[in-house]
Design a protein around this motif. Structure first.
Motif, PDB file in Angstrom:
ATOM      1  N   LYS A 131      42.196  46.805  36.659  1.00  0.00           N
ATOM      2  CA  LYS A 131      43.172  45.945  37.326  1.00  0.00           C
ATOM      3  C   LYS A 131      44.557  46.094  36.699  1.00  0.00           C
ATOM      4  O   LYS A 131      44.715  46.117  35.483  1.00  0.00           O
ATOM      5  CB  LYS A 131      42.725  44.480  37.245  1.00  0.00           C
ATOM      6  N   HIS A 132      45.565  46.203  37.572  1.00  0.00           N
ATOM      7  CA  HIS A 132      46.951  46.249  37.137  1.00  0.00           C
ATOM      8  C   HIS A 132      47.690  45.020  37.669  1.00  0.00           C
ATOM      9  O   HIS A 132      47.349  44.501  38.739  1.00  0.00           O
ATOM     10  CB  HIS A 132      47.650  47.509  37.654  1.00  0.00           C
ATOM     11  N   ILE A 133      48.676  44.572  36.920  1.00  0.00           N
ATOM     12  CA  ILE A 133      49.463  43.419  37.350  1.00  0.00           C
ATOM     13  C   ILE A 133      50.956  43.719  37.216  1.00  0.00           C
ATOM     14  O   ILE A 133      51.363  44.567  36.416  1.00  0.00           O
ATOM     15  CB  ILE A 133      49.138  42.147  36.535  1.00  0.00           C
ATOM     16  N   SER A 134      51.739  43.058  38.029  1.00  0.00           N
ATOM     17  CA  SER A 134      53.191  43.071  37.850  1.00  0.00           C
ATOM     18  C   SER A 134      53.582  41.764  37.163  1.00  0.00           C
ATOM     19  O   SER A 134      52.889  40.750  37.286  1.00  0.00           O
ATOM     20  CB  SER A 134      53.904  43.218  39.192  1.00  0.00           C
ATOM     21  N   ILE A 135      54.676  41.821  36.423  1.00  0.00           N
ATOM     22  CA  ILE A 135      55.186  40.635  35.725  1.00  0.00           C
ATOM     23  C   ILE A 135      56.614  40.410  36.188  1.00  0.00           C
ATOM     24  O   ILE A 135      57.465  41.303  36.047  1.00  0.00           O
ATOM     25  CB  ILE A 135      55.143  40.824  34.199  1.00  0.00           C
ATOM     26  N   PRO A 136      56.893  39.262  36.791  1.00  0.00           N
ATOM     27  CA  PRO A 136      58.265  39.008  37.257  1.00  0.00           C
ATOM     28  C   PRO A 136      59.267  39.109  36.110  1.00  0.00           C
ATOM     29  O   PRO A 136      58.934  38.873  34.947  1.00  0.00           O
ATOM     30  CB  PRO A 136      58.187  37.580  37.807  1.00  0.00           C
ATOM     31  N   SER A 137      60.478  39.454  36.452  1.00  0.00           N
ATOM     32  CA  SER A 137      61.533  39.610  35.459  1.00  0.00           C
ATOM     33  C   SER A 137      61.662  38.343  34.611  1.00  0.00           C
ATOM     34  O   SER A 137      61.673  37.231  35.121  1.00  0.00           O
ATOM     35  CB  SER A 137      62.860  39.908  36.169  1.00  0.00           C
ATOM     36  N   PHE A 138      61.737  38.538  33.303  1.00  0.00           N
ATOM     37  CA  PHE A 138      61.922  37.404  32.388  1.00  0.00           C
ATOM     38  C   PHE A 138      63.061  37.720  31.432  1.00  0.00           C
ATOM     39  O   PHE A 138      63.341  38.882  31.120  1.00  0.00           O
ATOM     40  CB  PHE A 138      60.629  37.082  31.627  1.00  0.00           C
ATOM     41  N   SER A 139      63.732  36.675  30.995  1.00  0.00           N
ATOM     42  CA  SER A 139      64.924  36.857  30.168  1.00  0.00           C
ATOM     43  C   SER A 139      64.563  37.019  28.700  1.00  0.00           C
ATOM     44  O   SER A 139      63.485  36.631  28.258  1.00  0.00           O
ATOM     45  CB  SER A 139      65.874  35.666  30.349  1.00  0.00           C
ATOM     46  N   MET A 140      65.488  37.615  27.967  1.00  0.00           N
ATOM     47  CA  MET A 140      65.383  37.801  26.526  1.00  0.00           C
ATOM     48  C   MET A 140      66.602  37.166  25.866  1.00  0.00           C
ATOM     49  O   MET A 140      67.659  37.017  26.490  1.00  0.00           O
ATOM     50  CB  MET A 140      65.306  39.287  26.191  1.00  0.00           C
ATOM     51  N   GLN A 141      66.459  36.823  24.593  1.00  0.00           N
ATOM     52  CA  GLN A 141      67.549  36.219  23.859  1.00  0.00           C
ATOM     53  C   GLN A 141      67.816  37.017  22.581  1.00  0.00           C
ATOM     54  O   GLN A 141      66.874  37.447  21.899  1.00  0.00           O
ATOM     55  CB  GLN A 141      67.231  34.762  23.480  1.00  0.00           C
ATOM     56  N   PRO A 142      69.098  37.212  22.239  1.00  0.00           N
ATOM     57  CA  PRO A 142      69.407  37.897  20.977  1.00  0.00           C
ATOM     58  C   PRO A 142      69.014  37.027  19.794  1.00  0.00           C
ATOM     59  O   PRO A 142      69.144  35.806  19.827  1.00  0.00           O
ATOM     60  CB  PRO A 142      70.923  38.109  21.052  1.00  0.00           C
TER      61      PRO A 142
END
Length: 570
Positions: free
Chosen positions: A328-339
């Motif tokens: 099984k493969h999944i997609s992950i919605p875009s998520f933000s990153m912080q410096p």
């Protein structure tokens, strides 16, 4: 086999490159393509994790269990334990603690090297010798060294290795593997071992093996359905028409052969190797070891797989087993990153030395190393690093100046004038994989000799070790104290994403420049906007339902970029 002709049709995978949870699936995929055998490189440095300490239990290191799974699935095994294997793996499988010895010579009768080899042979043989066909197990043959004829000509060394394995209880037939040329076969073969040809693609190659030794069988030990890719290259996509012709020849003539590789897997962490065919060349391998193989990096059957499956069925007259359902493969919605903090915010122990010393002299394998010195005499001009292994960032009084990349031999930068009476020079070096093939394998990381400014050798260095590996990342993050927000800041970025189900995914790092990424504390591998790889394979076994944490350390990025998970590499 039991007095009857037996054609080995083998597919190679490397247990260290495949999560243990997927071993059985990949073995079943190999069987479903029509193969009857699994070949496996075994990486010495993956098992001797530190000098004298062997690990055959954690993660995907239990080779006995892997071999037993092959037997449960009705497959035979070609065991390829080296001690040297190449495989585009870091240092060709040799442990980097050997590089702590300044004048070490490898793959020869250097007593210090051979003492380490003996330790490995004893441990590996004890782990799996009960699984030889002579003991009721599936191991058919055992490879001695690997493509030695491409490296050296120490016949005593090859014979001693064979003797070591025999004394350790290995009694199945040996084989060697070399290119089908007279000099390679003469230097790399053994008088009583089957001759493996890399590759045995036509009758001329097999005739060459017969001329070398008419008293032993020969086979194609590496038939290449795909090929490797380095950073900065286009994805390798070998011609399938030529592959079909080669495999048809092998099948029609009842020649035994092994697909290298049928499934590549992934160079997780810092396991990717590199190639170099001149002193100034350096070609690091991608994190992905997809290899354009018939079974792709995440275990899917490709069009090449189906073509080969039909071909094998046609010539053997045996229907292949059903193809297992894909993982099984999944997609992950875009998520933000912080410096977050910078690599410079860590404060490890300082080591003083007259000249820069490479990582291995301090017991570090890869990651990063920081060198500092005060400039006395010359304070600006032509700075040269002899030699940067492999990617260096140069700073003057804390200001980023330029990068120096090992490949190509252009190891100079121009230092500007400064108002400081004693400017501080800082050089951060990233190790990107030890060379795994040919003549330049003595490949220490960091600064390997000296640094000059306008020809003057710079002295009195302060060195700090920053391995940035999984153990390193277990320590608490430092508070972000560095004020610089510029190119070359060595910045960490953190983020989280939530999952309701787990599955394999490909994390897209195309918004970043160059660095490494950790998922839930596990080092997924390197990324680099040089390409061609922008997405890193993340197996479901590294993910969990609920919150997942990701840390990116980028050498050049000053601003955060979002990350998305995709169901495929491209």
């Amino acid at each position: 086999m039991d007095g009857k002709p037996f054609q080995i049709i083998s597919g190679e995978m490397h247990p260290a490159r495949v999560p243990k949870a997927y071993w059985r699936h990949r073995i079943q995929m190999i069987k479903a393509m029509g193969c009857n055998t699994v070949a496996a490189y075994i990486f010495w440095n993956y098992h001797e994790v530190s000098k004298g300490k062997f690990d055959f239990n954690t993660e995907n290191r239990n080779m006995a269990e892997f071999v037993q799974l092959c037997q449960e699935e009705g497959m035979w095994v070609l065991f390829r334990p080296g001690p040297y294997v190449c495989a585009e793996w870091d240092f060709g499988g040799l442990p980097t603690y050997l590089l702590q010895i300044p004048d070490i010579k490898i793959r020869c009768m250097d007593t210090r090297y051979m003492a380490a080899v003996q330790r490995y042979v004893t441990a590996m043989a004890a782990h799996v010798r009960h699984l030889q066909i002579s003991k009721g197990g599936p191991i058919l043959m055992w490879q001695v060294e690997n493509e030695y004829g491409s490296y050296g000509n120490d016949r005593t060394y090859m014979q001693t290795l064979a003797s070591m394995w025999r004394k350790a209880g290995i009694d199945v037939p040996f084989y060697t593997a070399d290119g089908p040329t007279p000099y390679m076969l003469e230097a790399g073969s053994l008088i009583d071992a089957a001759i493996g040809l890399d590759s045995g693609s036509d009758s001329a190659a097999f005739a060459q093996a017969t001329r070398q030794n008419p008293n032993v069988p020969s086979f194609s030990s590496e038939t290449y359905p795909g090929w490797l890719t380095h950073w900065g290259e286009k994805w390798a996509r070998p011609d399938t028409a030529a592959l079909k012709k080669e495999v048809s020849f092998l099948l029609a003539n009842k020649k035994s052969f092994n697909f290298y590789v049928i499934h590549g897997g992934t160079n997780f962490g810092y396991t990717a190797g590199a190639n170099a065919f001149s002193p100034s060349q350096y070609q690091p391998d991608l994190t992905s070891y997809d290899y354009d193989a018939p079974i792709d990096e995440s275990g899917n059957a490709t069009p090449k797989y189906h073509m080969l499956r039909r071909l094998i069925e046609q010539y053997t007259g045996k229907p292949a087993p059903p193809i297992p359902a894909p993982v099984k493969h999944i997609s992950i919605p875009s998520f933000s990153m912080q410096p977050a903090h910078s690599l410079f915010d860590y404060a490890p122990k300082v080591h003083a030395s007259a000249q820069p010393q490479p990582m291995e002299y301090y017991g570090q394998n890869q990651g990063f190393i920081v060198y500092r010195t005060k400039l006395i005499g010359h304070k600006s001009g032509r700075l040269k690093i002899w030699e940067p292994h492999d990617y260096a960032l140069v700073y003057l009084d804390g200001q980023f100046i330029d990068t120096v990349y090992r490949d190509g031999g252009n190891w100079e930068v121009q230092l500007p004038k400064t108002n400081s009476a004693t400017p501080e020079l800082t050089i951060v070096v990233e190790g990107m994989g030890h060379i795994n093939f040919a003549q330049f394998m003595i490949d220490r990381k960091g600064i390997t000799d000296r640094v000059t400014l306008n020809g003057m050798t710079l002295m009195n260095w302060q060195t700090q070790l920053l391995p940035v590996d999984e153990a390193f990342m277990q320590q608490p993050f430092p508070k972000a104290v560095s004020a610089t927000k510029q190119n070359g800041d060595l910045r960490f970025f953190t983020g989280e994403f939530s999952l309701t189900e787990t599955g394999d995914t490909y994390l897209d790092l195309s918004g970043y420049s160059k660095g490494v990424v950790f998922v839930n504390g596990r080092l997924l591998g390197r990324y680099w906007n040089l390409g061609p790889q922008y997405r890193l394979y993340c197996p479901a076994t590294w993910l969990k339902k609920g919150q997942n944490k990701i840390v990116v350390m980028d050498l050049h990025q000053s601003t955060a970029a979002a990350i998305t998970g995709f169901t495929s590499m491209l």
